[in-house]
Design an enzyme around this catalytic site. Structure first.
Site, PDB file in Angstrom:
ATOM      1  N   HIS A  55      36.139  39.179  43.178  1.00 15.85           N
ATOM      2  CA  HIS A  55      35.805  40.560  43.431  1.00 15.85           C
ATOM      3  C   HIS A  55      36.958  41.396  42.896  1.00 15.85           C
ATOM      4  O   HIS A  55      36.727  42.474  42.833  1.00 15.85           O
ATOM      5  CB  HIS A  55      35.683  40.725  44.943  1.00 15.85           C
ATOM      6  N   ASP A  64      33.276  47.875  46.859  1.00 10.17           N
ATOM      7  CA  ASP A  64      32.481  46.514  46.624  1.00 10.17           C
ATOM      8  C   ASP A  64      31.369  46.771  47.617  1.00 10.17           C
ATOM      9  O   ASP A  64      31.413  47.223  48.650  1.00 10.17           O
ATOM     10  CB  ASP A  64      33.531  45.704  47.066  1.00 10.17           C
TER      11      ASP A  64
END
Ligand code: BUP
Length: 457
Positions: A18, A115
């Site tokens: 991520h 995200d």
């Protein structure tokens, strides 16, 4: 006339899978003259996350950085003890900290890129402060579509049952039931709960930024962006493959061995930053490599979190394997510079779990993959890889823990990976298309420029 450049806040989530795309996006935005502030949650799960953030800051002095403190969830939930999933939840719980940080920063923010795993909490904050929020999905469009549809699937159990054959998302080609991550069959699993509770916020975003490119996932992109599938979603914005930024050489173990190998002769083996294989599977993989006789560069992990990885190679593999294969390959522990290995002329194939960053890195370099998905989004990603022709996939190897894949099977598949001219040509073609997409005026470059232009208005 003179314009102040847009100021973008970046909110990555936990884990290298991520963080990496966010650092790459930061570097791309900076090179297009945007102002960028990176928000990171402290402490991180892995040591590598903090190392990469510091390195990135030292090589990108224009970047602003806000490191905010969170209280991690140490205790395992009843359905998972995966430290990365627990951290997704912990970061989401601390979203209230972001409001004052976002509203007091000057110059004020033109947009947030956050995200997808933080969708619902950030969407709320962004809406209150009237800052447009773009979401960044760190997987394939195909897996993103499954997450977006998950609330519907879990609310009607007949649609998602392990006894059915496939899962249908209207307007998209069906997904094989064996590609659905096992936690999705349990609505109480923390991972499932987390995605189900965040998915409704996907449609509140201004756009969904994805590290993929038009040519690689054409049908899924067209179906969603034309409104034929998942019509509640905002536009999907494919801006990949994300450009890797330069990593300073002295931070990594150097691999002079690779420089002395013939062109396209080496199989690079790595299963990403958070997959630890069982000791038995590691031994079978060693057996497969040895039987095949190929040259190899193998990065081994024996623990999910890097801080806890302290098993010796000799214990894992037996010292005689290392001796017998010393002219054929090398086995390393710890972090390597993957983007450099994939770019190296000696690298001819990649045995990989299909973490999406790895897939896009292989695509950019035209390196053929042997897909060996282990968990999460990886079987869906492997399907995409196979369809695009970037690699082959041994479907019947199952999920990582499902069964022990034997040395003989591995030996055969490595043969297919390294000997097929057809696969190699096709992978090369993927590489060309990837470079075209992100080159000046390529499909991905245009999408990113379009986003920046909107923020400039
Ligand atoms: Br391991 C390893 N060096 O030694 P993925 C990984 N990487 O540069 P994951 C290195 O980390 P999720 C190493 O190039 C990629 O950019 C690699 O991301 C880099 O898989 C990144 O491929 C790993 O998406 O994350 O780590 O399993 O589970 O979130 O997909």
């Amino acid at each position: 006339g003179f314009q102040t450049p847009p100021h973008i806040a970046l909110f990555p989530s936990a884990g290298m899978g991520h963080l990496t795309p966010f650092l790459r996006i930061a570097s791309m935005l900076l090179s297009k003259n945007c102002m960028v502030t990176l928000f990171t949650a402290h402490p991180t799960v892995s040591a590598t996350e903090s190392t990469y953030t510091s390195l990135f800051l030292s090589t990108h002095p224009q970047l602003k950085h806000i490191n905010y403190q969170i209280t991690p969830s140490h205790h395992s939930n009843s359905t998972t003890d995966d430290p990365f999933f627990l951290q997704f939840a912990a970061i989401s719980r601390h979203a209230h900290l972001l409001r004052p940080l976002l509203s007091s920063t000057s110059p004020s923010f033109s947009a947030i890129f956050s995200d997808f795993s933080l969708a619902s909490s950030i969407t709320q904050v962004a809406a209150d402060l009237a800052i447009p929020n773009y979401m960044v999905s760190t997987s394939s469009v195909r897996f993103f579509s499954l997450m977006a549809y998950l609330p519907i699937l879990t609310s009607e159990p007949a649609k998602l049952s392990s006894s059915s054959f496939e899962v249908n998302i209207p307007g998209l080609t069906p997904l094989s039931i064996s590609s659905i991550p096992p936690p999705f069959f349990d609505p109480n699993h923390l991972f499932t709960e987390h995605i189900v509770s965040n998915a409704p916020a996907f449609s509140e975003a201004k756009g969904i930024i994805i590290n993929t490119f038009d040519w690689f996932e054409p049908e899924t992109l067209a179906a969603i962006n034309s409104g034929r599938a998942l019509s509640n979603l905002p536009p999907i914005l494919p801006i990949g493959p994300l450009e890797p930024y330069e990593l300073s050489k002295d931070q990594f173990q150097s691999l002079p061995w690779l420089d002395n190998q013939p062109e396209e002769s080496v199989v690079y083996v790595s299963f990403g930053s958070r997959t630890a294989m069982s000791k038995d599977q590691i031994r079978e993989l060693a057996d497969g490599l040895e039987r095949n006789g190929c040259r190899f560069l193998w990065v081994i992990k024996s623990s999910k979190v890097d801080k806890e990885d302290n098993q010796e190679l000799e214990d894992l593999l037996g010292s005689s394997f290392l001796e017998r294969t010393q002219n054929k390959g090398i086995v390393v522990k710890g972090w390597v510079n993957q983007q450099e290995i994939l770019a190296h002329p000696a690298t001819g194939g990649f045995i990989n779990h299909c973490g999406w960053n790895s897939v896009m890195e292989a695509a950019s370099r035209g390196v053929p993959l042997l897909a060996w998905p282990q968990h999460g989004d990886q079987r869906v990603n492997a399907e995409v890889v196979e369809n695009a022709g970037l690699g082959i996939w041994a479907r019947d190897w199952g999920w990582g823990v499902e069964r022990l894949v034997k040395g003989e099977e591995i030996e055969r598949k490595i043969g297919e990976l390294m000997k097929s001219e057809k696969l190699r040509d096709r992978a090369r073609k993927v590489g060309e298309e990837a470079r075209k997409a992100r080159g000046t005026d390529g499909s991905s470059d245009k999408v990113l420029m379009g986003v920046i232009e909107v923020l400039n208005l």
